[in-house]
Design an enzyme around this catalytic site. Structure first.
Site, PDB file in Angstrom:
ATOM      1  N   THR A 136      -4.633   1.253 -12.423  1.00  0.00           N
ATOM      2  CA  THR A 136      -4.396   0.777 -11.142  1.00  0.00           C
ATOM      3  C   THR A 136      -5.456   1.412 -10.265  1.00  0.00           C
ATOM      4  O   THR A 136      -5.715   2.500 -10.449  1.00  0.00           O
ATOM      5  CB  THR A 136      -2.945   0.883 -10.563  1.00  0.00           C
ATOM      6  OG1 THR A 136      -2.940   0.482  -9.334  1.00  0.00           O
ATOM      7  CG2 THR A 136      -2.432   2.439 -10.955  1.00  0.00           C
ATOM      8  N   ASP A 137      -5.620   0.486  -9.218  1.00  0.00           N
ATOM      9  CA  ASP A 137      -6.528   1.303  -7.995  1.00  0.00           C
ATOM     10  C   ASP A 137      -5.944   2.420  -7.290  1.00  0.00           C
ATOM     11  O   ASP A 137      -6.171   3.325  -6.576  1.00  0.00           O
ATOM     12  CB  ASP A 137      -6.909   0.315  -6.854  1.00  0.00           C
ATOM     13  CG  ASP A 137      -6.270  -0.668  -6.462  1.00  0.00           C
ATOM     14  OD1 ASP A 137      -4.817  -0.314  -6.674  1.00  0.00           O
ATOM     15  OD2 ASP A 137      -6.520  -1.295  -5.477  1.00  0.00           O
ATOM     16  N   GLU A 138      -4.300   2.402  -7.530  1.00  0.00           N
ATOM     17  CA  GLU A 138      -3.447   3.147  -6.662  1.00  0.00           C
ATOM     18  C   GLU A 138      -3.518   4.645  -6.930  1.00  0.00           C
ATOM     19  O   GLU A 138      -3.569   5.726  -6.318  1.00  0.00           O
ATOM     20  CB  GLU A 138      -1.999   3.034  -6.786  1.00  0.00           C
ATOM     21  CG  GLU A 138      -1.609   1.308  -6.511  1.00  0.00           C
ATOM     22  CD  GLU A 138      -0.507   0.975  -6.493  1.00  0.00           C
ATOM     23  OE1 GLU A 138       0.772   1.916  -6.159  1.00  0.00           O
ATOM     24  OE2 GLU A 138      -0.086  -0.126  -6.471  1.00  0.00           O
ATOM     25  N   TYR A 162       4.936   6.736  -9.244  1.00  0.00           N
ATOM     26  CA  TYR A 162       4.124   5.620 -10.072  1.00  0.00           C
ATOM     27  C   TYR A 162       2.460   5.964 -10.166  1.00  0.00           C
ATOM     28  O   TYR A 162       2.062   6.203 -11.411  1.00  0.00           O
ATOM     29  CB  TYR A 162       4.350   4.075  -9.288  1.00  0.00           C
ATOM     30  CG  TYR A 162       3.493   3.092  -9.967  1.00  0.00           C
ATOM     31  CD1 TYR A 162       3.487   2.892 -11.368  1.00  0.00           C
ATOM     32  CD2 TYR A 162       2.101   2.598  -9.246  1.00  0.00           C
ATOM     33  CE1 TYR A 162       2.545   1.859 -12.064  1.00  0.00           C
ATOM     34  CE2 TYR A 162       1.401   1.625  -9.577  1.00  0.00           C
ATOM     35  CZ  TYR A 162       1.463   1.400 -11.190  1.00  0.00           C
ATOM     36  OH  TYR A 162       0.554   0.413 -11.642  1.00  0.00           O
ATOM     37  N   LYS A 166       0.428   6.986 -13.361  1.00  0.00           N
ATOM     38  CA  LYS A 166      -0.645   6.254 -14.099  1.00  0.00           C
ATOM     39  C   LYS A 166      -1.995   7.127 -14.105  1.00  0.00           C
ATOM     40  O   LYS A 166      -2.728   7.087 -15.007  1.00  0.00           O
ATOM     41  CB  LYS A 166      -1.138   4.961 -13.125  1.00  0.00           C
ATOM     42  CG  LYS A 166       0.346   3.848 -13.153  1.00  0.00           C
ATOM     43  CD  LYS A 166       0.048   3.305 -14.683  1.00  0.00           C
ATOM     44  CE  LYS A 166      -1.064   2.351 -15.025  1.00  0.00           C
ATOM     45  NZ  LYS A 166      -0.704   1.804 -16.325  1.00  0.00           N
TER      46      LYS A 166
HETATM   47  P1  NAD Z   1       5.571  -5.394 -15.648  1.00  0.00           P
HETATM   48  O1  NAD Z   1       6.388  -4.451 -14.972  1.00  0.00           O
HETATM   49  O2  NAD Z   1       5.414  -6.912 -15.003  1.00  0.00           O
HETATM   50  O3  NAD Z   1       5.496  -5.456 -17.294  1.00  0.00           O
HETATM   51  C1  NAD Z   1       5.529  -4.179 -17.969  1.00  0.00           C
HETATM   52  C2  NAD Z   1       5.977  -4.622 -19.390  1.00  0.00           C
HETATM   53  O4  NAD Z   1       5.954  -3.322 -19.983  1.00  0.00           O
HETATM   54  C3  NAD Z   1       7.352  -5.424 -19.381  1.00  0.00           C
HETATM   55  O5  NAD Z   1       7.230  -6.380 -20.368  1.00  0.00           O
HETATM   56  C4  NAD Z   1       8.211  -4.119 -19.942  1.00  0.00           C
HETATM   57  O6  NAD Z   1       9.140  -4.630 -20.954  1.00  0.00           O
HETATM   58  C5  NAD Z   1       7.152  -3.371 -20.882  1.00  0.00           C
HETATM   59  N1  NAD Z   1       7.490  -1.907 -21.058  1.00  0.00           N
HETATM   60  C6  NAD Z   1       8.000  -1.041 -20.041  1.00  0.00           C
HETATM   61  N2  NAD Z   1       8.491   0.258 -20.703  1.00  0.00           N
HETATM   62  C7  NAD Z   1       8.063   0.085 -21.799  1.00  0.00           C
HETATM   63  C8  NAD Z   1       8.300   0.914 -22.870  1.00  0.00           C
HETATM   64  N3  NAD Z   1       8.504   2.215 -22.875  1.00  0.00           N
HETATM   65  N4  NAD Z   1       7.768   0.431 -24.145  1.00  0.00           N
HETATM   66  C9  NAD Z   1       7.512  -0.709 -24.303  1.00  0.00           C
HETATM   67  N5  NAD Z   1       7.105  -1.658 -23.474  1.00  0.00           N
HETATM   68  C10 NAD Z   1       7.667  -1.293 -22.230  1.00  0.00           C
HETATM   69  O7  NAD Z   1       4.015  -4.669 -15.379  1.00  0.00           O
HETATM   70  P2  NAD Z   1       2.768  -5.677 -14.990  1.00  0.00           P
HETATM   71  O8  NAD Z   1       2.588  -5.837 -13.440  1.00  0.00           O
HETATM   72  O9  NAD Z   1       2.337  -6.682 -15.906  1.00  0.00           O
HETATM   73  O10 NAD Z   1       1.622  -4.407 -15.126  1.00  0.00           O
HETATM   74  C11 NAD Z   1       0.775  -4.424 -16.526  1.00  0.00           C
HETATM   75  C12 NAD Z   1      -0.134  -3.118 -16.368  1.00  0.00           C
HETATM   76  O11 NAD Z   1      -0.998  -3.363 -15.243  1.00  0.00           O
HETATM   77  C13 NAD Z   1       0.624  -1.821 -16.082  1.00  0.00           C
HETATM   78  O12 NAD Z   1       0.335  -0.757 -16.609  1.00  0.00           O
HETATM   79  C14 NAD Z   1       0.586  -1.520 -14.520  1.00  0.00           C
HETATM   80  O13 NAD Z   1       0.486  -0.372 -14.272  1.00  0.00           O
HETATM   81  C15 NAD Z   1      -1.078  -2.246 -14.562  1.00  0.00           C
HETATM   82  N6  NAD Z   1      -1.382  -2.948 -13.081  1.00  0.00           N
HETATM   83  C16 NAD Z   1      -0.379  -3.650 -12.419  1.00  0.00           C
HETATM   84  C17 NAD Z   1      -0.949  -4.097 -11.222  1.00  0.00           C
HETATM   85  C18 NAD Z   1       0.042  -5.347 -10.438  1.00  0.00           C
HETATM   86  O14 NAD Z   1      -0.449  -5.632  -9.539  1.00  0.00           O
HETATM   87  N7  NAD Z   1       1.247  -5.934 -11.433  1.00  0.00           N
HETATM   88  C19 NAD Z   1      -1.914  -3.642 -10.553  1.00  0.00           C
HETATM   89  C20 NAD Z   1      -2.673  -2.823 -11.196  1.00  0.00           C
HETATM   90  C21 NAD Z   1      -2.452  -2.468 -12.430  1.00  0.00           C
HETATM   91  P1  TYD Z   2       3.940  -4.428  -3.990  1.00  0.00           P
HETATM   92  O1  TYD Z   2       3.936  -5.737  -4.301  1.00  0.00           O
HETATM   93  O2  TYD Z   2       5.454  -3.658  -4.254  1.00  0.00           O
HETATM   94  O3  TYD Z   2       2.747  -3.779  -4.774  1.00  0.00           O
HETATM   95  P2  TYD Z   2       2.127  -2.012  -4.473  1.00  0.00           P
HETATM   96  O4  TYD Z   2       3.236  -1.195  -3.845  1.00  0.00           O
HETATM   97  O5  TYD Z   2       1.942  -1.724  -5.898  1.00  0.00           O
HETATM   98  O6  TYD Z   2       0.996  -2.376  -3.624  1.00  0.00           O
HETATM   99  O7  TYD Z   2       3.779  -4.177  -2.493  1.00  0.00           O
HETATM  100  C1  TYD Z   2       2.555  -4.758  -1.937  1.00  0.00           C
HETATM  101  C2  TYD Z   2       2.724  -4.339  -0.286  1.00  0.00           C
HETATM  102  O8  TYD Z   2       3.910  -5.056   0.068  1.00  0.00           O
HETATM  103  C3  TYD Z   2       3.086  -2.999  -0.204  1.00  0.00           C
HETATM  104  O9  TYD Z   2       2.408  -2.489   1.059  1.00  0.00           O
HETATM  105  C4  TYD Z   2       4.413  -2.825   0.287  1.00  0.00           C
HETATM  106  C5  TYD Z   2       4.495  -4.282   0.940  1.00  0.00           C
HETATM  107  N1  TYD Z   2       6.180  -4.639   0.608  1.00  0.00           N
HETATM  108  C6  TYD Z   2       7.006  -5.404   1.582  1.00  0.00           C
HETATM  109  O10 TYD Z   2       6.389  -5.102   2.777  1.00  0.00           O
HETATM  110  N2  TYD Z   2       7.973  -5.640   1.374  1.00  0.00           N
HETATM  111  C7  TYD Z   2       8.587  -5.630   0.247  1.00  0.00           C
HETATM  112  O11 TYD Z   2       9.807  -6.313   0.103  1.00  0.00           O
HETATM  113  C8  TYD Z   2       7.838  -5.447  -0.895  1.00  0.00           C
HETATM  114  C9  TYD Z   2       8.505  -5.366  -2.264  1.00  0.00           C
HETATM  115  C10 TYD Z   2       6.306  -4.803  -0.464  1.00  0.00           C
END
Ligand code: NAD
Ligand code: TYD
Length: 360
Positions: A136-138, A162, A166
């Protein structure tokens, strides 16, 4: 036939990636999806592929060394795409430990099993084996100034449990690259949105609440900025990085699409009004009056923005889906998949929601 081990493929991005890969490669690849099916993992996301001969689901925890070792022993894995993680910042603030376990220890286990399976007696690796770590960019922290961006060279400065977990997982992958010349890439991407996203994250939560006439919680002043990336564009980037990227390199993946949270909420409300048919009773529920400014997230990062220059220059990838189009596709998907939303918001979700938003 190339065999992929996808971790976390039952989650949001992982399932979109699996669909993308089968659309692109059809029967010329095999995918093994290993997922522990936590609250975020949902096999419904994979109904359309589960009967394929070239798809296998394995329920296992990535911290379970024995189970993961067995997977590598029983299958000649060519590609690992590592998505599995605890992914929600708010949950990490309430309960950091599981983030360390899955994101740090889990990554260590996957890395070590891949290394053990791929390493030759002289310390080099079998040909054409590749590991991609999805991050993630975080990890880069928070930007204040408009016009500044995260680059691959930006120092890590994570703030939430989180992003700290990461960052630690990224450093583990980097250490394998530096120490063993392990054949890996890291991608750091911005906020994704699209089909199958669990409604704890901003966009699906706002869509679902608005359609139910529930309050729309906006943290703080609503002016925090995120750089939104349509999930299918992300899936395409991951595949391109794995096939065309230089081994050992990190690539940032961004949407060129910065928006304040409050803007996102307004766009969703306007788009819902536009897309809901005249006679749909939910039209009356969708209203700006639902917006509620609530207590800010602790340690809330102000702004994220990626300059995806390196991936464009080296690999030719650019985000293709404009936000207007992506949000329409996403809303259309949620309209067509009401049952999916009902299923994921029943049971445990209610309790999560009450606990997370109580007093806010
Ligand atoms: P998600 O939470 O939707 O899915 C995570 C998946 O991992 C789930 O299917 C869960 O069952 C599985 N999982 C969790 N713990 C596990 C374990 N111990 N063993 C096996 N499986 C396990 O997440 P996502 O949004 O699809 O994100 C996927 C990846 O992308 C993550 O690594 C996250 O850090 C990264 N990422 C997500 C975003 C975003 O915007 N969603 C942005 C940047 C990076
Ligand atoms: P989120 O979808 O949780 O992603 P991330 O925290 O990984 O960026 O949140 C996106 C943005 O929206 C973040 O600035 C927090 C804000 N947010 C709200 O304002 N209300 C909400 O109920 C949630 C879940 C997030």
């Amino acid at each position: 036939m190339r065999t992929y081990l996808v971790t976390g493929g039952a989650g949001f991005i992982g399932s979109n990636y699996i669909h993308y890969m089968f659309r692109k490669y059809k029967d010329t690849i095999r995918i093994i999806n290993v997922d522990a099916l936590t609250y975020a993992g949902n096999l419904e996301n994979l109904r359309a592929v589960e009967k394929r001969d070239n798809y296998t689901f394995v329920k296992a925890d990535i911290t379970d060394k024995e189970a993961i070792t067995k997977l590598f022993q029983e299958n000649e894995i060519d590609r690992v795409v590592h998505f599995a993680a605890e992914s929600h910042v708010d949950r990490s603030i309430l309960n950091p430990e599981v983030f360390v376990k899955t994101n740090v220890l889990g990554t260590a286990v996957i890395l070590n099993c891949a290394k053990a399976a791929w390493e030759l007696s002289d310390g080099t690796f079998k040909e054409d084996k590749k590991f991609l770590h999805v991050s993630t960019d975080e990890v880069y922290g928070s930007l204040e100034e408009e016009g500044s961006f995260f680059y691959e060279t930006t120092p890590y400065d994570p703030h939430s449990p989180y992003s700290a977990s990461k960052a630690a997982s990224d450093f583990l992958v980097k250490s394998y690259i530096d120490t063993y010349h392990f054949p890996a890439n890291i991608t750091n991407c911005s906020n994704n949105y699209g089909p199958y996203q669990f409604p704890e994250k901003l966009i699906p939560l706002i869509i679902n609440n608005a359609l139910c006439g529930k309050k729309l919680p906006v943290y703080g002043d609503g002016k925090n900025v995120r750089d939104w990336l349509y999930v299918e564009d992300h899936a395409k980037a991951i595949d391109l990085v794995q096939e065309k990227g230089r081994l050992g390199e990190t690539y940032n993946i961004g949407g060129h699409n910065e928006k304040q949270n409050i803007e996102i909420v307004h766009i969703i409300l306007d788009t819902l009004q536009e897309m809901l048919p005249e006679e749909d009773p939910r039209r009356k529920l969708v209203s700006k009056d639902l917006i509620a400014y609530v207590e800010d997230r602790k340690g809330h990062d102000r702004r994220y923005a990626i300059a995806p220059d390196k991936i464009k220059a080296e690999i030719g990838w650019e985000p293709e889906t404009m936000f207007d189009e992506g949000i329409r596709k996403t809303i259309a998907w949620f309209f067509e998949n009401e049952a999916w939303m009902k299923n994921v918001t029943s049971g445990d979700y209610q309790k999560y929601y009450e606990d997370m938003y109580r007093g806010r």
